[in-house]
Write an enzyme that holds these catalytic residues in place. Sequence first.
Site, PDB file in Angstrom:
ATOM      1  N   ASP A 167       0.862  -1.189   0.000  1.00 59.24           N
ATOM      2  CA  ASP A 167       0.000   0.000   0.000  1.00 59.24           C
ATOM      3  C   ASP A 167       0.895   1.235   0.000  1.00 59.24           C
ATOM      4  OD1 ASP A 167      -2.230   1.621   0.059  1.00 59.24           O
ATOM      5  OD2 ASP A 167      -2.650   1.322   2.190  1.00 59.24           O
ATOM      6  N   LEU A 168       1.821   1.259  -0.941  1.00 60.89           N
ATOM      7  CA  LEU A 168       2.926   2.214  -0.904  1.00 60.89           C
ATOM      8  C   LEU A 168       2.578   3.522  -1.613  1.00 60.89           C
ATOM      9  CD1 LEU A 168       5.730   2.371   0.322  1.00 60.89           C
ATOM     10  CD2 LEU A 168       6.667   1.572  -1.852  1.00 60.89           C
TER      11      LEU A 168
END
Length: 261
Positions: A167-168
């Site tokens: 979830d960068l």
Amino acid sequence: MRFTDDLGSSHGWRLRRGVLDDGREVFAKTGAASEVFASEAAGLRWLGEAIAVPEVIEVGSDRLVLSWVRQEPPGQAAAERFGRSLARLHRSGAPGFGAPWPGFIAELPMDNAPGPGWPAFYAERRVLPFLRMARLPASDVALVERAVERFGEVAGPAEAPARIHGDLWSGNVLWSGGDAVLVDPAAHGGHRETDLAMLDLFGLPYLDRVLGAYREEWPPAEGWRERVPLHQIHPLLVHVVLFGGSYRDALMSAVRRVLAL
């Protein structure tokens, strides 16, 4: 632990700054009992074997307490260090696609059961479950399903599972002490291009420096830029589920670009 600042709320959790009895500053996330805190702690510890993350001080069914990250403005040198560190994180690998802990992205459950290969894992564990939750028009659903059928054709060369944040987006990259510190992971064994596509989705300061340093450390496979929309379908579906139709156009644009590959 003594709380010193109320930092508001996010996804139904209360966020606070606090101080331990020994004087260390901490960040605390609290809420109703859930597996999400244990999942996040497991992901942080796993990522922390290869890249900078906050220390997990305490984890329970209703709280997660982490070391406080003192933030600073990003710079070019820090961005380049992050690019190299991210490549090394990915290269440290994973036993398979998925993870041995329950997955979450924000408060939404995410299936981390092992998959037979990345295209099938991505379709069956990431895209299709969120497509069923998204309440899109039937015509949109059909178009996404057509794109899913092409995942095996357009995914590029097969790669071993990478150790990814999952979830960068830029809000989960904190700059501190000249380095990038990663928070709020949806960590699992996945495809490294997923993290690169997430950085591109909402932008990141000095992203060109990050990607340049990443390429020097471990070049992505040829054609990775054309595959960015493929890896953005899942996070855009998540945003449709969480925030509604304002993300529909971006989602369907990514889907059409995948169909055109």
